[in-house]
Design a protein around this motif. Sequence first.
Motif, PDB file in Angstrom:
ATOM      1  N   GLU A  34      -8.069   1.859  -1.863  1.00 21.16           N
ATOM      2  CA  GLU A  34      -9.382   1.588  -1.288  1.00 21.16           C
ATOM      3  C   GLU A  34      -9.303   0.581  -0.140  1.00 21.16           C
ATOM      4  OE1 GLU A  34     -12.194   0.627  -4.358  1.00 21.16           O
ATOM      5  OE2 GLU A  34     -11.756   2.470  -5.476  1.00 21.16           O
ATOM      6  N   ALA A  35      -8.178  -0.144  -0.070  1.00 19.23           N
ATOM      7  CA  ALA A  35      -7.951  -1.043   1.064  1.00 19.23           C
ATOM      8  C   ALA A  35      -7.344  -0.294   2.245  1.00 19.23           C
ATOM      9  CB  ALA A  35      -7.050  -2.198   0.648  1.00 19.23           C
ATOM     10  N   GLY A  36      -7.180   1.024   2.094  1.00 21.51           N
ATOM     11  CA  GLY A  36      -6.736   1.848   3.218  1.00 21.51           C
ATOM     12  C   GLY A  36      -5.269   2.206   3.231  1.00 21.51           C
ATOM     13  N   ASN A  37      -4.574   2.054   2.104  1.00 23.36           N
ATOM     14  CA  ASN A  37      -3.143   2.331   2.074  1.00 23.36           C
ATOM     15  C   ASN A  37      -2.831   3.259   0.899  1.00 23.36           C
ATOM     16  OD1 ASN A  37      -0.335   2.303   1.992  1.00 23.36           O
ATOM     17  ND2 ASN A  37      -0.167   0.121   2.426  1.00 23.36           N
ATOM     18  N   ASP A  38      -2.369   4.462   1.196  1.00 23.28           N
ATOM     19  CA  ASP A  38      -2.026   5.430   0.160  1.00 23.28           C
ATOM     20  C   ASP A  38      -0.586   5.308  -0.317  1.00 23.28           C
ATOM     21  OD1 ASP A  38      -4.541   6.648   0.007  1.00 23.28           O
ATOM     22  OD2 ASP A  38      -4.089   7.993   1.686  1.00 23.28           O
ATOM     23  N   GLN A  39       0.188   4.425   0.306  1.00 19.65           N
ATOM     24  CA  GLN A  39       1.603   4.293  -0.048  1.00 19.65           C
ATOM     25  C   GLN A  39       1.766   3.263  -1.165  1.00 19.65           C
ATOM     26  OE1 GLN A  39       4.242   4.996   3.755  1.00 19.65           O
ATOM     27  NE2 GLN A  39       2.774   3.366   4.148  1.00 19.65           N
ATOM     28  N   VAL A  40       1.591   3.717  -2.390  1.00 18.61           N
ATOM     29  CA  VAL A  40       1.631   2.801  -3.524  1.00 18.61           C
ATOM     30  C   VAL A  40       2.521   3.373  -4.620  1.00 18.61           C
ATOM     31  CG1 VAL A  40      -0.479   3.798  -4.511  1.00 18.61           C
ATOM     32  CG2 VAL A  40       0.206   1.476  -5.158  1.00 18.61           C
ATOM     33  N   MET A  41       3.180   2.497  -5.336  1.00 18.72           N
ATOM     34  CA  MET A  41       4.038   2.882  -6.450  1.00 18.72           C
ATOM     35  C   MET A  41       3.892   1.849  -7.557  1.00 18.72           C
ATOM     36  SD  MET A  41       7.570   1.988  -4.416  1.00 18.72           S
ATOM     37  CE  MET A  41       8.733   2.005  -5.758  1.00 18.72           C
ATOM     38  N   LEU A  42       4.305   2.218  -8.763  1.00 19.14           N
ATOM     39  CA  LEU A  42       4.184   1.340  -9.920  1.00 19.14           C
ATOM     40  C   LEU A  42       5.550   1.144 -10.563  1.00 19.14           C
ATOM     41  CD1 LEU A  42       0.989   2.850 -11.596  1.00 19.14           C
ATOM     42  CD2 LEU A  42       1.132   0.719 -10.283  1.00 19.14           C
ATOM     43  N   THR A  43       5.752  -0.030 -11.144  1.00 21.28           N
ATOM     44  CA  THR A  43       7.003  -0.312 -11.842  1.00 21.28           C
ATOM     45  C   THR A  43       6.725  -0.828 -13.248  1.00 21.28           C
ATOM     46  OG1 THR A  43       8.278  -0.760  -9.834  1.00 21.28           O
ATOM     47  CG2 THR A  43       9.073  -1.758 -11.865  1.00 21.28           C
ATOM     48  N   GLU A  44       7.329  -0.172 -14.221  1.00 21.60           N
ATOM     49  CA  GLU A  44       7.278  -0.598 -15.624  1.00 21.60           C
ATOM     50  C   GLU A  44       8.329  -1.669 -15.854  1.00 21.60           C
ATOM     51  OE1 GLU A  44       6.689  -1.507 -19.084  1.00 21.60           O
ATOM     52  OE2 GLU A  44       5.572   0.368 -18.772  1.00 21.60           O
ATOM     53  N   ARG A  45       7.927  -2.806 -16.421  1.00 15.01           N
ATOM     54  CA  ARG A  45       8.908  -3.855 -16.696  1.00 15.01           C
ATOM     55  C   ARG A  45       8.714  -4.459 -18.079  1.00 15.01           C
ATOM     56  NH1 ARG A  45       9.030  -8.628 -17.413  1.00 15.01           N
ATOM     57  NH2 ARG A  45       9.600  -9.685 -15.501  1.00 15.01           N
ATOM     58  N   GLY A  46       8.169  -3.624 -18.983  1.00 18.44           N
ATOM     59  CA  GLY A  46       8.043  -4.068 -20.363  1.00 18.44           C
ATOM     60  C   GLY A  46       6.704  -4.705 -20.659  1.00 18.44           C
ATOM     61  N   THR A  47       6.376  -4.736 -21.931  1.00 17.44           N
ATOM     62  CA  THR A  47       5.125  -5.320 -22.407  1.00 17.44           C
ATOM     63  C   THR A  47       5.444  -6.400 -23.427  1.00 17.44           C
ATOM     64  OG1 THR A  47       3.986  -3.215 -22.087  1.00 17.44           O
ATOM     65  CG2 THR A  47       2.931  -4.804 -23.546  1.00 17.44           C
ATOM     66  N   SER A  48       4.714  -7.488 -23.380  1.00 13.68           N
ATOM     67  CA  SER A  48       4.961  -8.599 -24.296  1.00 13.68           C
ATOM     68  C   SER A  48       4.533  -8.247 -25.715  1.00 13.68           C
ATOM     69  CB  SER A  48       4.193  -9.851 -23.839  1.00 13.68           C
ATOM     70  OG  SER A  48       4.679 -10.311 -22.609  1.00 13.68           O
ATOM     71  N   PHE A  49       5.465  -8.408 -26.634  1.00 16.36           N
ATOM     72  CA  PHE A  49       5.177  -8.286 -28.065  1.00 16.36           C
ATOM     73  C   PHE A  49       5.737  -9.535 -28.722  1.00 16.36           C
ATOM     74  CE2 PHE A  49       4.563  -3.927 -26.902  1.00 16.36           C
ATOM     75  CZ  PHE A  49       3.634  -3.448 -27.829  1.00 16.36           C
ATOM     76  N   GLY A  50       4.871 -10.433 -29.144  1.00 15.92           N
ATOM     77  CA  GLY A  50       5.361 -11.719 -29.596  1.00 15.92           C
ATOM     78  C   GLY A  50       5.591 -12.628 -28.408  1.00 15.92           C
ATOM     79  N   TYR A  51       6.213 -13.751 -28.651  1.00 13.55           N
ATOM     80  CA  TYR A  51       6.321 -14.769 -27.625  1.00 13.55           C
ATOM     81  C   TYR A  51       7.586 -14.678 -26.782  1.00 13.55           C
ATOM     82  CZ  TYR A  51       2.466 -17.034 -30.054  1.00 13.55           C
ATOM     83  OH  TYR A  51       1.258 -17.310 -30.622  1.00 13.55           O
ATOM     84  N   GLN A  52       8.644 -14.073 -27.282  1.00 14.97           N
ATOM     85  CA  GLN A  52       9.925 -14.158 -26.587  1.00 14.97           C
ATOM     86  C   GLN A  52      10.637 -12.815 -26.487  1.00 14.97           C
ATOM     87  OE1 GLN A  52      11.513 -17.247 -29.083  1.00 14.97           O
ATOM     88  NE2 GLN A  52      11.162 -18.814 -27.541  1.00 14.97           N
TER      89      GLN A  52
END
Length: 266
Positions: A150-168
């Motif tokens: 919506e800011a005018g840029n269609d060149q976007v990608m996503l990166t998965e880097r894990g989800t926090s489960f617990g503190y460490q």
Amino acid sequence: MYKSLINTTGNFFVIAGPCVVENREITFEVAKTASAICKELDIPYFFKASYRKANRSSLHSFTGIGDQAALQILADVKRELGLPIVTDIHTEEEAAMAAEVADIIQIPAFLSRQTSLLVAAAQTGKIVNIKKGQFLSPEAMKFAVQKVREAGNDQVMLTERGTSFGYQDLIVDFRGVKAMQANACPVVLDCTHSLQQPNQPAGVTGGHPELIETIAKAGVAVGFDGLFIETHPEPAKALSDGANMLPLNELRSLLKQLVRIRKAIL
């Protein structure tokens, strides 16, 4: 260039490099080695190094050699080796400065909901790689994608880097790749940060680098478009994130195995 992030060779693409620019020698050693390996294996390659690290566990952790000095080294890598550059930003003011060198502007996971930062990155006209926050579901990343578009840029990608489960600890839910690909953009698996163990008592992030091969193989098998791998000639001596880096001399063997997996599932 954005099209090279979408399967054009039958292979996944690779974003790889040291965590941060430490000096010219290490930066060029990693860039030359990784690019040669990827060329041999017909893997689209993007060199990654941060010019500054802002999200550190300790106030005394290494953050960089200075913005301008580090950006100049990245510019030299781009010019001398002909490699596209990936680097991250932390404030809106950094976007234009980084865009003078970077082909892909990366948004750190902790800042993936920061609207002003996403808009500033989008307005550079560069590819925007948004790392999924450890606190967000894969489905929630559609809102980050929408902000960039919506800011005018269609060149976007996503990166998965894990989800926090617990503190460490961090866990990768491999079901998430399909939810994020539903946004019609490339999705990357961060094979090194996903294995971090943050918030250690010593104030230095730990990790499980011995599992990089395991998680990378799983990522290719379930259909991630690209892989993000931080690598260093001597991880034990790296000035940032050494605890979860892949030794540079192991990169070729790993990528050869991953290419075979990719061919097997096509």
